[in-house]
Design an enzyme around this catalytic site. Structure first.
Site, short mmCIF file in Angstrom:
data_model
loop_
_atom_site.label_atom_id
_atom_site.label_comp_id
_atom_site.label_asym_id
_atom_site.label_seq_id
_atom_site.Cartn_x
_atom_site.Cartn_y
_atom_site.Cartn_z
N GLU A 68 0.81 -1.22 0.00
CA GLU A 68 0.00 0.00 0.00
C GLU A 68 0.84 1.26 0.00
OE1 GLU A 68 -0.66 -2.70 1.74
OE2 GLU A 68 -2.75 -3.23 1.33
N HIS A 137 -11.24 -3.91 10.50
CA HIS A 137 -11.91 -3.84 9.20
C HIS A 137 -13.08 -2.85 9.24
CE1 HIS A 137 -9.58 -7.16 7.73
NE2 HIS A 137 -10.30 -7.33 6.66
#
Lengths: 359, 321
Positions: A68, A137
């Protein structure tokens, strides 16, 4: 704007509207590229990137390594030479690995090099909630990003805004974080056809009213609208301002609404401390104390990580019933039959009973 | 190696050295009010790269970037004005020594966080690949950067997509005051790491400017012809302190003996002696170059010192494009 502009609208889901915006952008400008983990896999990031690689080729639409941070830097470097990258992350939480590139490079480049070169990148971040998404999450960290000078932070609610604001984000000369709530992906709404862009900045009056101003963002606007419908029956008229962007914030529109209603409730999808809601309450108190008839209030997530267990998330989220309770309390009205009308849905941890996981 | 290139390599190294020495000499005047990281002793890599790359090729660097910026052809006056925080600086005074830029010669920026421009250079390479040109993107990094996650991530992506990037690693053995042996396993070479990731890599003596030039020339030609990436590691040594104008062998993190042993390898004296001995360079030519350099650097410092500061009302401008 291209000549093919059209405003005819159809009913589309939020996810399909995102997909359409990506198609329009990739078609309109061959400098637009789109990548992310799973960008061309069979699921296509909840359907939002389906078909793009087949149509525009693997040089412009591609999957990426689990990197990322580097891939954010790659977007920055490519953008310095005219490319307009759109990066997609299936969860905001994964993108936390990229904070160096986002904060130290993307946000600063234009400023620290005296305006010589801007970084026109768009980073799509999907927020999770419910279905046991749990502590890593489900984080709603928009306040972090809004805190960093040089970034724009967009959080649409309606499918039309999703399309129009994503197009504006992609063609904006600055780095834009485009935050999509997972619970909005299946919402249906009118979406205009063609290259129709909605400017980044102005908020949307989701519902007009005169008794209280409710400022909200993203999925919380949906809960606010449910609450307002009920409250209308109780004779309370709510004005709902859907922020659309949390940096910049449309202060003028908020101030005007508070001048009219004299009351303010702010809803936030993130944790309370250090939230966007807190910033709005603070600034309205500082700038519009004279207009306020009572203390402003906010409703946000508790200052704890979201637990995974179905048993622990009951009553955890701010729902329409909580909004209605808060408004009635603020107005010193009886709570009455709120709980009968605005029950926490069963099951409480999904956007609708049709949702059976696993994402 | 033509005599002309051999001389150019020396002159370019001398220019970088002289600029840095003048910065060091004037730093205590308190007019350069930002951190500086001098590359004294490491000039060979910077000198060679400017003769290999074209202005249309890109380069990015880190906090110790004066040499890379000048090597790539960056404007000296604008660099010094930037270090002095002046409006005429290459970043308008907003960046200082660690944020150098001269897009007119492809120097696309240097930043202050170790490893942080490695992916930016790869992204520039991706843009080259998408445009189909034969340009090259050069990423300058140090041995410390090879410990960051973004190093591995960037190299991996460059390898998997065959991005036209030249990674140039100057291994000067120190990251601030931390020696290599507390940071990386004994005996491991950084260029071997690059090879393991899937990037063709070589290793060379960073004090032998002609060898540096030859390796770079070969690597860049190869990238232009066949696509990238390539990785070159050069052994070099930091003479002065990590940040600031001084020598710091007295503070105890390295020995005077080690320092002197490395200093014996001196890239400038080595090239100078070689050219004089082989009679490729006449003493008069060297003296004339030295004099023109003195004049150029004096002019650039005067320009920087006499330039105006940016207006303080400008502090809120240029947040967004």
């Amino acid at each position: 704007m291209p000549e093919s502009i059209s405003t005819a609208s159809r009913q589309l889901t939020f996810a399909k509207a995102i997909n359409e915006a990506l198609n329009v952008a990739l078609e309109a400008d061959d400098k637009v590229i789109c990548y992310g983990l799973g960008a061309d896999d069979p699921k296509g990031i909840f359907g939002t990137t389906l078909g793009l690689r087949q149509r525009f080729g693997s040089a412009r639409v591609f999957d990426m390594p689990l990197s990322e941070n580097a891939m954010t830097g790659v977007a920055i470097g490519a953008s310095l030479n005219g490319i307009r990258p759109v990066m997609c992350h299936q969860r905001l939480d994964f993108f936390l690995l990229a904070m160096d590139q986002l904060v130290n490079n993307a946000a600063k480049w234009f400023y620290m090099f005296d305006g010589q070169r801007s970084v026109p990148i768009t980073i799509r971040l999907i927020l999770g909630r419910g279905w046991g998404q749990g502590p890593t999450h489900s984080q709603n960290l928009q306040a972090w990003f809004a805190h960093i000078p040089g970034l724009k932070v967009v959080m649409p609610t309606s499918p039309a805004d999703a399309k129009g604001l994503l197009l504006s984000s992609i063609f904006d000369p600055n780095p834009v974080l485009f935050i999509e709530h997972r619970w909005l992906h299946n919402m249906v709404g009118d979406v205009p056809e063609g290259d129709v862009r909605i400017p980044i900045g102005p908020l949307r009056v989701a519902r007009g009213g005169c008794d209280i101003t409710i400022v909200s963002m993203s999925y919380m606007t949906v809960e606010a609208l449910h609450a307002a419908e009920y409250l209308q029956e109780r004779g309370v008229s709510c004005e709902i301002l859907d922020l659309r962007c949390v940096n910049p914030i449309d202060w003028q529109a908020i101030f005007e609404s508070v001048d009219k209603t004299g009351k303010l409730l702010v809803l936030d999808t993130g944790a309370e401390t250090g939230s966007i809601a807190g910033e709005i309450v603070a600034r309205v108190a500082i700038e519009r104390m004279g207009s306020l008839k009572l203390a402003p209030a906010r409703l946000a997530m508790p200052d704890v990580p979201e637990p995974t267990s179905f048993g622990m998330t009951k009553g955890f989220y701010v729902r329409a019933g909580d909004v209605a309770h808060k408004v009635l309390d603020m107005l010193a009205l009886e709570r009455g039959d709120v709980d009968a009308h605005l029950v926490e849905p069963i099951p409480h941890d999904v956007p609708g009973a049709w949702f059976t996981g696993p994402f | 190696m033509t005599p002309e290139i051999a001389k150019q390599l020396l002159f370019r190294m001398m220019r970088i050295r002289y600029v840095e020495e003048t910065i060091a000499a004037r730093y205590s005047e308190q007019a350069m009010r930002c951190p500086i990281h001098l590359c004294t002793g490491q000039e060979a890599v910077s000198a060679a790269v400017g003769l290999v790359l074209r202005p249309s090729d890109f380069a990015v660097s880190g906090h110790r970037a004066h040499g890379h910026y000048l090597g790539k052809g960056g404007n000296l006056r604008a660099m010094l004005a930037e270090i002095y925080g002046k409006k005429t600086g290459c970043a308008g005074g907003r960046g200082g020594s660690m944020h150098l830029i001269d897009e007119s010669v492809g120097f696309m920026g240097s930043t202050a966080i170790v490893g942080n421009t490695i992916p930016v250079g790869v992204g520039l390479g991706l843009s080259i690949q998408l445009s189909g040109s034969d340009a090259v993107s050069c990423v300058f990094l140090g041995d410390g950067a090879a410990e960051t996650g973004v190093f591995f991530e960037s190299m991996n992506f460059a390898a998997v997509r065959e991005i036209p990037v030249l990674f140039v690693c100057e291994n000067n053995l120190y990251s601030v005051y931390s020696p290599l042996h507390v940071r990386q396993p004994k005996g491991r070479k950084i260029f071997r790491l690059a090879q393991a990731i899937g990037v063709e890599a070589e290793h060379g003596d960073g004090n032998d400017v002609e060898a540096v030039y030859a390796m770079m020339k070969r690597a860049v030609a190869d990238i232009r012809r066949n696509g990238g990436p390539r990785f070159l590691e050069f052994d070099t040594y930091r003479w002065r302190e990590h940040c600031g104008p001084n020598f710091d062998n007295d503070i105890g993190y390295r020995t005077e003996q080690e320092y002197l042993a490395h200093r014996m390898q001196e890239p400038i004296k080595r090239q100078h002696d070689k050219l004089i001995q082989s009679k490729l360079l006449a003493p008069e030519e060297l003296a004339a170059f030295g004099e023109s350099l003195r004049v150029e650097i004096e002019d650039a410092f005067c320009y920087a010192i006499e330039s105006p500061f940016p207006d303080d009302t400008d502090v809120r401008a240029r947040l967004y494009a």
